[in-house]
Design a protein around this motif. Structure first.
Motif: not given
Length: 525
Positions: A147-164
């Protein structure tokens, strides 16, 4: 009335910083000149990853921890981003996997080979595409795998499931849209059920990372936060930033009430960003300023005053970035409780700095090394996404110790091996030894533990015992009398061993004489 300072009794009062010698530093490292307020460095027990300068895109170096000295100018890079790399983070459960984010609005996952790189690594394992603008931060979940989290300059925090199984993942499992400006910092609590963020809109938020809802929000105008950090299980947050008068400042918050900080501490009038690092095992807080030459450290307590200043480490070289070694990579024989890796751009140098508790003995110090988080996840990605929370699996830093939390059972093939039932005497003795070792009583008979497991634990315990004495539980002498007593005991032991050797030599001579007499009386022999 005279004023008397209040002294606190603390085993960490005399902690000092010890920089590595020149030959144990990493020289000629082309450190990035980016103005981003990030660490630019990530460390695990095997590698150091540092963001570097690269033409035609972004890159970072992966250097083995033990490969100190001057770096080859043509040392291979990890390069595949089309823009500058802004952040790198090692997977806490896989020392050979690292995530990087870049100005090209993508996050890439890389598999680092165990052997040294011989050429530039350009083949990534996965690419995450979802942000509309550059990605400034990445953060791994502390207890769930992949499980990885990322934040960008688009003001969003995204949660990624890397099991794909997909190489390119186009959509995250969750997007958090509650921020009104750039996210400057992200931090998880111990079990990863809460996420704290510091935003450029001067607000600190505590979020539910699965639902994406805001649980608490700080609107306090007297403190502009740039970095935020959960303080372990104390249910408190610490933020660093500036006050109304542009002084660098730290603020302590109650995570359930962010209306007003619990306490505020002004530091100085410098302009560099303050990076906080908290060690939950020792309750120590380290504050590192970008462009500073020193490292301040405090001890955190649940009672007032919550922030107890200890001292600071002074250096002649300012740091641009900083990396931190996980606890499982420390040298416990030298009583090392924390290790920094300072990025010194003026000298193209990475300098390790060890924080050491001064102790006379080199034996394992149980009191300064409580159980710490291991490299094993306690949840799968799907379990966490379904709503489960679990504390991290703990391990002891004692050399040769096993993880303290329950481990998966052996495979069915191993368990199906024919075994004879263990004797009651063996079970009782093993249970007693395990109870003395602090692992709890032996498993009850209904669990039907295999005999090989009991014998293995018994043999492991026996290797720690010398004449019935546990060598790991021998405390170092604290007074001169104890030291003299230890000396006399050692002298007695040496005298006893010498007498034993003398007896063996006499017996050997007697046996040799008997053999000679036997040969003389019987020539045929």
């Amino acid at each position: 009335m005279s004023w008397h300072p209040q002294y606190r009794s603390s085993k960490f009062r005399h902690v000092f910083g010890k920089p590595a010698s020149k030959e144990n530093c990493y020289d000629s490292v082309p450190i990035t000149h980016s103005v981003q307020d990030n660490h630019f460095c990530a460390v695990n027990p095997h590698f150091i990853a540092v963001v570097t300068e690269c033409t035609g895109g972004g890159a970072f170096l992966v250097i083995p921890v033990h490969q100190t000295g001057k770096l080859d100018p043509h040392y291979p890079k990890v390069c595949g981003h089309r823009g500058n790399v802004l952040d790198v983070k090692w997977n806490p459960f896989n020392d050979f996997e690292i995530a990087s984010c870049s100005e090209d609005a993508t996050i890439k996952l890389w598999d680092i080979p165990k052997q040294l790189l011989t050429k530039n690594l350009t083949a990534f394992r996965k690419e995450l595409v979802g942000h509309a603008r550059k990605v400034g931060l990445v953060e791994w979940h502390p207890t769930a795998a992949n499980i990885l989290f990322s934040s960008g300059y688009d003001y969003k925090v995204m949660v990624w499931n890397l099991d794909s199984k997909e190489t390119v993942i186009m959509s995250p499992v969750k997007t958090i849209n509650c921020h009104q400006d750039v996210i400057l910092s992200m931090s998880f609590n111990t079990n990863g059920s809460l996420l704290a963020t510091a935003c450029k809109d001067r607000k600190i938020r505590v979020l539910d990372p699965r639902a994406g809802t805001v649980l608490q929000e700080a609107n306090y105008k007297g403190h502009r936060a740039s970095k935020v950090l959960f303080l372990g299980n104390l249910k408190k947050l610490l933020s660093t930033g500036t006050s109304r008068w542009n002084n660098r400042q730290m603020a302590l918050w109650d995570q359930d009430d962010l209306s007003v900080p619990v306490t505020e501490v002004d530091l100085d009038g410098s302009s560099g960003v303050l990076f906080p690092f908290y060690d939950a095992d020792t309750s120590m807080l380290y504050v590192v300023g970008k462009g500073d030459r020193n490292i301040h450290y405090y001890e955190i307590s649940a009672n007032k005053p919550h922030l107890n200043y200890l001292t600071e480490y002074h250096s002649y070289n300012p740091q641009k970035g900083i990396g931190v070694m996980p606890k499982r990579g420390l040298d416990v024989s030298s009583c090392e409780i924390f290790r920094f890796y300072k990025l010194i751009t003026t000298k193209s140098l990475i300098e390790p700095v060890s924080m050491i508790v001064p102790r006379r003995s080199e034996s394992y110090q149980e009191d300064i090394y409580p159980p710490t988080a291991s490299a094993q996840p306690s949840l799968t990605a799907q379990e966490w996404l379904s709503g489960m929370n679990k504390e991290p699996i703990l391990m002891s830093l004692r050399p040769g110790a096993e993880p303290l939390s329950p481990q998966p059972l052996p495979s069915e093939r191993t368990l199906s091996m024919p075994t004879a039932p263990a004797s009651p005497h063996l079970l009782n003795q093993t249970g007693r030894l395990l109870a003395e070792d602090g692992r709890g009583p032996f498993s009850p008979p209904e669990e039907k533990a295999p005999r090989w497991a009991a014998e293995h634990r018994l043999e492991e315990k026996k290797t720690w015992l010398t004449d019935g004495f546990d060598i790991f539980e021998c405390p170092p002498p604290k007074t001169e009398n104890e030291l003299l007593q230890m000396f006399y005991r050692q002298q007695d032991e040496i005298r006893r061993l010498r007498e034993l050797v003398t007896q063996r030599e006499v017996q050997a001579k007697q046996l040799e004489l008997e053999i000679r007499n036997l040969r003389m009386s019987s020539p045929r022999l």
